[in-house]
Design an enzyme around this catalytic site. Structure first.
Site, short mmCIF file in Angstrom:
data_model
loop_
_atom_site.label_atom_id
_atom_site.label_comp_id
_atom_site.label_asym_id
_atom_site.label_seq_id
_atom_site.Cartn_x
_atom_site.Cartn_y
_atom_site.Cartn_z
CD GLU A 40 -2.53 1.37 2.64
OE1 GLU A 40 -3.15 0.39 3.08
OE2 GLU A 40 -2.48 2.48 3.23
CB THR A 56 -5.40 2.20 5.46
OG1 THR A 56 -4.81 1.04 4.91
CG2 THR A 56 -5.73 3.17 4.36
S1 SF4 Z 1 -11.38 -0.84 4.50
FE1 SF4 Z 1 -9.57 -0.16 5.57
S2 SF4 Z 1 -8.49 -1.96 6.14
FE2 SF4 Z 1 -9.93 -2.52 4.58
S3 SF4 Z 1 -8.83 -2.38 2.67
FE3 SF4 Z 1 -9.81 -0.45 2.97
S4 SF4 Z 1 -8.31 0.74 4.01
FE4 SF4 Z 1 -7.65 -1.34 4.19
#
Ligand code: SF4
Length: 636
Positions: free
Chosen positions: A128, A162
């Site tokens: 990511e 994230t």
């Molecule tokens: S919802 Fe959050 S944890 Fe899930 S893929 Fe998207 S950014 Fe990543």
């Protein structure tokens, strides 16, 4: 033994979306589908997808693909250039990047292009982060604790992976605050991650053992393991049920907590729980409920609560609990150009906003605070209309038709005829002023709003009130002070405490006056005598001359026949000229008494305003007449 599943665990919105996207893509294309890297960090899921002919490939393998091949971008996202390369080759690219990650990519691209140094709080080697870095020309500083930022003085834009820990985000932000003069920070840690971490942390404090389920190379699962281990020594990380050691379960354990990473499907969690407790079944609705929450739809006009993440001079960014953040432009907070947005809004502030656009060019939800205030103001105006109460409007514009005012952003029209009690000649003078008004018309139908206000109504009410109190005080035969408001041929109107009284021309002076304008002007403050105050019919008669002694009272003593006097020529008649001897006393010089010579008219030899000597021929007190002769003075 109690087995407790953490409130928030398992597949997150982004992962679920990517898996669904892959299966849907496979249905559309009857050929092998590729994912750029394993779709999610879970071996069991990856194997399941392989069975469906959905295979992971590495970046280096892109060269082997050609036009028409189908590649799915997983939820982690990829560098911008990689995507462009694939598209240039004619590869069908299905973008399943999680919207939360796409949001970070957009932020990074925007601020990189604005000249900011990009800082990513995260793990350098995580796909990511590699992907995000690819949206700013791979120029970002990637850090977990800010140690790489000590010397940085540039303007900085900070974002987070994230799945990063909140504590790391705060650590890096502290370093940025100390080192950089100008910065903008976007806490892009995904709520799903935060919620999982919080839920796991709380659960791990209560149980004897924690089982964290998820891929060994899944960063969010690894972080869950770290968090749980801090609270519960007896924490294990497994990929599936098979990895749960039987001997652990045989220990004297009373409670086991279970949590799972975002890439762990529910059937793997179910299997693990079943192994620990045959009777325990996972309620799949919990999973759906979470996904539902994270995929909340946003509609234009919707009122939502937002928390300010960051703010600069032009805009604020808000977390609105949606997959993308909201942007609140300055123009939607204040209409005052001189206001400084950073003084009005601070990071951490929480307030309601209205959605005015679902997606800006940069992908944000566009919000308005003014619309919320406008909505409130609208209700206040409606209430003021119903209650007949007074509101203050700010006059923004003027035209021949009237004034355009604003009440907390709501347009209010004041017709020209409602600005003053009498016709207002220059409406421009009201621009930029606050004005108290009554709402006299309020209609809101067929999406058309019309709000009309009146100042005249208020002025009228005030005037009536003032008049009432003045009438109570006015008494016949008393002396009062007033202001000349209007002049007519027959008299002057003098205002006394809001009440207009008539000062007839004959009551202005003891002398002769052609018209009131000869001795009075509008605005003069005069003392008057009340001749009559008819309270019932609201008629007030005034006199000025009553306050002056009547000069004819002792006229025969002042002006003896045979004496010579000095006076001013004030007017002519065919039969002679009038000479003012004192205010209120004029004498007549007959035309035959003006000159020895024969004259056709008085103006042949006299001028208005000229001072002349004259002999008193006659004084008639009753008829208020004095006869004069200029000729007889000249003869002496
Ligand atoms: S919802 Fe959050 S944890 Fe899930 S893929 Fe998207 S950014 Fe990543």
């Amino acid at each position: 033994m109690d087995i407790i599943l953490a409130d928030k665990s398992g597949f997150c919105f982004g992962v679920k979306r990517a898996v669904n996207e892959s299966l849907e893509t496979k249905k559309k294309h009857d050929k092998r589908i590729y994912t750029l890297g394993p779709l999610i960090h879970n071996t069991d899921v990856v194997n399941y997808l392989k069975e469906k002919d959905i295979y992971p490939i590495e970046m280096e393998d892109i060269g082997k693909l050609g036009a028409g091949d189908v590649v799915i971008i997983r939820s982690h996202g990829i560098p911008l250039r990689t995507k462009e390369i694939m598209e240039e080759k004619g590869i069908i690219v299905v973008d399943a990047t999680c919207p939360f990650v796409s949001n970070i990519q957009r932020i990074v691209k925007k601020y990189y292009e604005l000249g900011y140094k990009i800082v990513i709080v995260g793990d350098k080697s995580h796909p990511e982060v590699i992907g995000i870095n690819g949206w700013c020309g791979n120029s970002a500083v990637v850090t977990k604790d800010g140690s790489e930022l000590e010397g940085i003085r540039a303007k900085v834009c900070v974002v987070a992976q994230t799945t990063e820990k909140q504590a790391n985000w705060e650590k890096v932000l502290n370093v940025v605050v100390k080192n950089c003069k100008e910065f903008i920070g976007f806490n892009t840690i995904c709520k799903a991650t935060e919620e999982r971490q919080l839920s796991a942390m709380e659960l791990s404090e209560k149980v004897d053992m924690m089982v964290v389920i998820g891929g060994k190379n899944s960063s969010n699962t690894t972080k869950l393991f770290e968090i749980c281990s801090e609270n519960c020594k007896n924490t294990i990380h497994v990929e599936n049920a098979k990895e749960i050691p039987d001997e652990l379960l045989n220990k004297n354990i009373k409670s086991i907590g279970v949590t799972a990473g975002a890439s762990t499907p529910d059937w793997i969690i179910k299997e693990a729980i079943s192994k620990m407790n045959e009777e325990k079944n996972l309620d799949f609705n919990e999973q759906l409920e979470f996904m539902e929450k994270n995929s909340t739809q946003i509609a234009v006009g919707q009122k939502i609560k937002g928390e300010v993440i960051s703010v600069n001079e032009k805009e604020a960014f808000l977390n609105i609990g949606y997959k993308v953040d909201g942007i609140l432009p300055k123009s939607e907070v204040t209409k005052e150009d001189n206001d400084n947005l950073t003084d009005l809004i601070k990071a951490g502030d929480v307030f309601f906003v209205k959605v005015i656009k679902r997606r800006s060019d940069d992908g944000y939800v566009v919000l308005s605070k003014l619309e919320i205030e406008r909505g409130k103001a609208f209700e206040e105006i409606k209430k003021a209309y119903e209650d007949k109460s007074i509101v203050n409007v700010f006059i923004k514009d003027a035209s021949n038709a009237g004034l355009v005012g604003s009440y907390k952003g709501v347009r209010v029209f004041v017709p020209a005829s409602h600005v003053e009690l009498h016709h207002a000649a220059n409406l421009e003078q009201y621009k930029g002023q606050e004005m108290q008004v009554n709402i006299i018309e309020f209609s809101d139908s067929n999406n058309k709003t019309r709000i009309v206000a009146s100042r005249r109504e208020l002025l009228k009410a005030e005037k009536n009130k003032a008049e009432e109190s003045t009438w109570e005080k006015l008494e016949k035969g008393t002396e009062v002070q007033g202001e000349v408001k209007r002049l007519t041929d027959f008299g002057a109107f003098v205002e006394i405490g809001g009440v207009d009284g008539l000062l007839h021309v004959s009551e202005i002076s003891w002398g002769r006056i052609d018209k009131p304008g000869d001795v009075l002007k509008v605005g003069d403050v005069v003392k008057v005598f009340i001749l009559d105050a008819d309270k019932e019919n609201k008629k007030l008669s005034l006199s000025m001359k009553k306050l002056i002694e009547n000069p004819w009272n002792n006229i025969e003593e002042k002006y003896l026949v045979g004496n010579t006097v000095m006076g001013k020529v004030v007017r002519f008649a065919n039969f002679g000229a009038f000479i003012e001897l004192e205010p209120g006393v004029d004498g007549l010089v007959h035309i035959s008494q003006i000159s020895e010579k024969r004259i056709a008219k008085p103006s042949d030899v006299l001028e208005i305003g000229e001072m002349v000597k004259a002999k008193i021929l006659e004084v008639d007190k009753e008829k208020k007449k004095i006869g004069l002769s200029i000729r007889e003075v000249d003869e002496v």
